[in-house]
Design a protein around this motif. Structure first.
Motif, PDB file in Angstrom:
ATOM      1  N   ILE A 133       0.836  -1.208   0.000  1.00 16.30           N
ATOM      2  CA  ILE A 133       0.000   0.000   0.000  1.00 16.30           C
ATOM      3  C   ILE A 133       0.869   1.255   0.000  1.00 16.30           C
ATOM      4  CG2 ILE A 133      -1.624   1.355   1.398  1.00 16.30           C
ATOM      5  CD1 ILE A 133      -2.925  -1.356   2.174  1.00 16.30           C
ATOM      6  N   GLU A 134       1.882   1.289   0.837  1.00 13.17           N
ATOM      7  CA  GLU A 134       2.782   2.449   0.881  1.00 13.17           C
ATOM      8  C   GLU A 134       3.493   2.656  -0.451  1.00 13.17           C
ATOM      9  OE1 GLU A 134       3.429   4.898   3.161  1.00 13.17           O
ATOM     10  OE2 GLU A 134       1.706   4.091   4.230  1.00 13.17           O
ATOM     11  N   THR A 135       3.932   1.565  -1.056  1.00 15.24           N
ATOM     12  CA  THR A 135       4.610   1.655  -2.354  1.00 15.24           C
ATOM     13  C   THR A 135       3.657   2.179  -3.420  1.00 15.24           C
ATOM     14  OG1 THR A 135       6.049  -0.188  -1.745  1.00 15.24           O
ATOM     15  CG2 THR A 135       5.889   0.346  -4.095  1.00 15.24           C
ATOM     16  N   TYR A 136       2.461   1.635  -3.444  1.00 14.71           N
ATOM     17  CA  TYR A 136       1.453   2.078  -4.411  1.00 14.71           C
ATOM     18  C   TYR A 136       1.149   3.568  -4.245  1.00 14.71           C
ATOM     19  CZ  TYR A 136      -3.165   2.810  -6.429  1.00 14.71           C
ATOM     20  OH  TYR A 136      -4.229   3.322  -7.125  1.00 14.71           O
ATOM     21  N   GLN A 137       0.935   4.009  -3.013  1.00 21.18           N
ATOM     22  CA  GLN A 137       0.611   5.416  -2.765  1.00 21.18           C
ATOM     23  C   GLN A 137       1.760   6.343  -3.155  1.00 21.18           C
ATOM     24  OE1 GLN A 137      -0.628   5.192   1.361  1.00 21.18           O
ATOM     25  NE2 GLN A 137      -2.779   5.135   0.766  1.00 21.18           N
ATOM     26  N   THR A 138       2.988   5.900  -2.951  1.00 22.72           N
ATOM     27  CA  THR A 138       4.143   6.706  -3.331  1.00 22.72           C
ATOM     28  C   THR A 138       4.253   6.815  -4.845  1.00 22.72           C
ATOM     29  OG1 THR A 138       5.339   6.055  -1.324  1.00 22.72           O
ATOM     30  CG2 THR A 138       6.659   6.896  -3.168  1.00 22.72           C
ATOM     31  N   LEU A 139       4.152   5.688  -5.531  1.00 21.66           N
ATOM     32  CA  LEU A 139       4.291   5.696  -6.982  1.00 21.66           C
ATOM     33  C   LEU A 139       3.122   6.398  -7.678  1.00 21.66           C
ATOM     34  CD1 LEU A 139       5.717   2.119  -7.575  1.00 21.66           C
ATOM     35  CD2 LEU A 139       6.934   4.308  -7.665  1.00 21.66           C
ATOM     36  N   LYS A 140       1.948   6.319  -7.073  1.00 18.76           N
ATOM     37  CA  LYS A 140       0.758   6.952  -7.656  1.00 18.76           C
ATOM     38  C   LYS A 140       0.962   8.456  -7.849  1.00 18.76           C
ATOM     39  CE  LYS A 140      -2.967   7.618  -5.174  1.00 18.76           C
ATOM     40  NZ  LYS A 140      -4.215   7.466  -4.433  1.00 18.76           N
ATOM     41  N   GLN A 141       1.750   9.067  -7.006  1.00 21.78           N
ATOM     42  CA  GLN A 141       2.001  10.504  -7.100  1.00 21.78           C
ATOM     43  C   GLN A 141       2.691  10.875  -8.408  1.00 21.78           C
ATOM     44  OE1 GLN A 141       4.032  12.017  -3.611  1.00 21.78           O
ATOM     45  NE2 GLN A 141       3.105  10.412  -2.366  1.00 21.78           N
ATOM     46  N   SER A 161      -3.812   1.208 -11.880  1.00 22.18           N
ATOM     47  CA  SER A 161      -4.378   0.389 -10.818  1.00 22.18           C
ATOM     48  C   SER A 161      -4.930  -0.916 -11.384  1.00 22.18           C
ATOM     49  CB  SER A 161      -5.481   1.160 -10.090  1.00 22.18           C
ATOM     50  OG  SER A 161      -6.094   0.348  -9.116  1.00 22.18           O
ATOM     51  N   ASP A 162      -5.595  -0.848 -12.532  1.00 22.09           N
ATOM     52  CA  ASP A 162      -6.138  -2.051 -13.166  1.00 22.09           C
ATOM     53  C   ASP A 162      -5.021  -3.030 -13.528  1.00 22.09           C
ATOM     54  OD1 ASP A 162      -8.676  -0.955 -12.998  1.00 22.09           O
ATOM     55  OD2 ASP A 162      -8.768  -0.393 -15.119  1.00 22.09           O
ATOM     56  N   THR A 163      -3.946  -2.499 -14.068  1.00 18.55           N
ATOM     57  CA  THR A 163      -2.813  -3.343 -14.452  1.00 18.55           C
ATOM     58  C   THR A 163      -2.209  -4.019 -13.229  1.00 18.55           C
ATOM     59  OG1 THR A 163      -2.351  -1.935 -16.347  1.00 18.55           O
ATOM     60  CG2 THR A 163      -0.568  -3.370 -15.600  1.00 18.55           C
ATOM     61  N   LEU A 164      -2.018  -3.252 -12.170  1.00 12.16           N
ATOM     62  CA  LEU A 164      -1.477  -3.813 -10.934  1.00 12.16           C
ATOM     63  C   LEU A 164      -2.421  -4.861 -10.357  1.00 12.16           C
ATOM     64  CD1 LEU A 164       0.651  -3.845  -8.702  1.00 12.16           C
ATOM     65  CD2 LEU A 164      -0.555  -1.916  -7.641  1.00 12.16           C
TER      66      LEU A 164
END
Length: 76
Positions: A9-17, A28-31
């Motif tokens: 979750i932390e990794t996703y939130q960081t990369l989402k930026q 998100s769909d791909t992940l």
């Protein structure tokens, strides 16, 4: 939550930026298409609460298979 899910979750939130808003649902769909094969149902349930993108992705990828399994039980 377990530590693996927390890190995910932390990794996703960081990369989402770093992903433009218009591309976030696709990312998100791909992940999620990968995660449904490698995470447990409990972990997916935790990850889907991250944001609206992950919730929608979960409903598209895992939600369909979960409801299919439920329907199969009643057809037997």
């Amino acid at each position: 939550m377990n530590i693996e899910t927390d890190v995910l979750i932390e990794t996703y939130q960081t990369l989402k930026q770093y992903i433009p808003s218009k591309d976030r649902q696709e990312a998100s769909d791909t992940l999620m298409s990968y995660l449904v094969d490698v995470l447990s149902d409990e972990q997916l349930g935790e990850f889907k609460t991250t944001d609206s993108y992950t919730k929608r992705s979960y409903e598209e990828y895992a939600g369909d298979s979960a409801s299919d399994d439920f329907d199969d039980e009643f057809e037997e």
